[in-house]
Enzyme design. Structure first.
Site, PDB file in Angstrom:
ATOM      1  N   LYS A  13       0.921  -1.238  -0.170  1.00  0.00           N
ATOM      2  CA  LYS A  13       0.184  -0.022   0.197  1.00  0.00           C
ATOM      3  C   LYS A  13       0.858   1.236   0.123  1.00  0.00           C
ATOM      4  CE  LYS A  13       0.840   1.326   4.397  1.00  0.00           C
ATOM      5  NZ  LYS A  13       1.444   2.516   4.965  1.00  0.00           N
ATOM      6  N   ASP A 138      -2.930  -0.751  10.669  1.00  0.00           N
ATOM      7  CA  ASP A 138      -2.920  -0.709   9.193  1.00  0.00           C
ATOM      8  C   ASP A 138      -3.737  -1.838   8.883  1.00  0.00           C
ATOM      9  OD1 ASP A 138      -1.754   1.640   8.840  1.00  0.00           O
ATOM     10  OD2 ASP A 138       0.065   1.180   8.205  1.00  0.00           O
TER      11      ASP A 138
END
Length: 290
Positions: A13, A138
């Site tokens: 990401k 996350d």
């Protein structure tokens, strides 16, 4: 239980922007950040079984099995679902540790999503996200699998669809511990909170970038080099930095100018995680275990 061997992506990401808007009494920070996935990452090969045991190979250097996020995720799901099943998990590691592109968090999320399917435990996305949050801030964005605007400590997620640009991601030869950056006394922690519309229409920045560049000359060097060619930033707390391009051709042209000893890759942003696509393909039998 789903029989056979399955292969699952564990994508990287980027934090397209990251602002720190405050610090809580417990030491956690309030953030505003924009997550987008990449079509590049690790890969997990998973075979469910009746053993009740979780095996993981290869072992990560200097990381005990009980401390490995993949193992912790598998055990957390096993306990939450009260499943008697086990699994053999093989990790093909591509993403760096300490790079700020979500390697460990993504591995944990892929484990949760894959085993929830393979063990047929039937936990909802909300339940998987709750388990994931206990493993790392996350992890929920990876389990949910959509590009997201995140607030709070990163757990308040809203789906967004930023442009799926091409990125040149460079990994400076340093590993950065998130804790070291967020506890640094010179880190800016008072960026005014803004609404999403305002954030999306102003140049993207990362509040961690200034302190990371001052502490790690190699990060500063690579970011300065990228900025000659395109808008470029730090992702997360680093160490990875990225430049954004409108086409693969443009990104590859700059990639080709990097020194041979620089670790880097070109990838496209994805608003739907490759993990969610793979799950849908298994569920629809578009792809099958082997």
């Amino acid at each position: 239980m789903i029989h056979g061997t399955t292969v699952w992506p564990s994508p990287a990401k980027l934090n397209l922007f990251l602002y720190i808007t405050g610090r809580r009494a417990n030491g956690y920070h309030d953030l505003q950040t924009l997550f987008q996935f990449l079509d590049h990452g690790d890969e997990l090969t998973i075979t469910a079984n009746n053993s009740g045991n979780i095996t993981l190979s290869p072992a990560l250097a200097d990381v005990a099995l009980e401390d490995n996020l993949i193992y912790k995720a598998a055990m957390a799901l096993k306990n939450a679902a009260q499943s008697p099943l086990g699994a053999d998990i093989q990790l093909h590691k591509v993403l760096p540790m300490g790079g700020g592109i979500g390697g460990g968090s993504s591995n944990a999320a892929t484990t949760l999503v894959a085993l929830n399917y393979l063990w047929q435990t039937g936990l909802s996305d909300d339940q998987l996200a709750e388990i994931g949050l206990a493993l790392g801030a996350d992890v929920p964005v990876f389990t949910r699998g959509f590009a997201a605007f995140a607030e709070g400590v990163g757990e308040e997620l809203s789906a967004v669809e930023p442009e799926e640009k091409w990125y040149l991601v460079v990994r400076p030869a340093v590993s950065i511990a998130t804790k070291d950056i967020f506890t640094h006394p010179q880190l800016m922690r008072n960026t005014p909170k803004r609404d999403l519309a305002s954030l999306l229409t102003t140049p993207y920045e990362n509040d961690c970038e200034k302190i990371v560049r001052s502490l790690y000359p190699e990060v500063d060097k690579q970011l300065s080099w990228l900025l000659q060619y395109a808008p470029s930033r730090l992702t997360g707390t680093g160490s990875c930095v990225f430049a954004e391009f409108s086409s693969r051709k443009d990104a590859q042209a700059v990639f080709a100018q990097l020194s041979d000893n620089v670790l880097a890759f070109v990838a496209q942003g994805r608003n739907v995680s490759p993990l969610r696509k793979t799950l849908a393909d298994y569920q629809s039998a578009k792809i099958r275990p082997y």
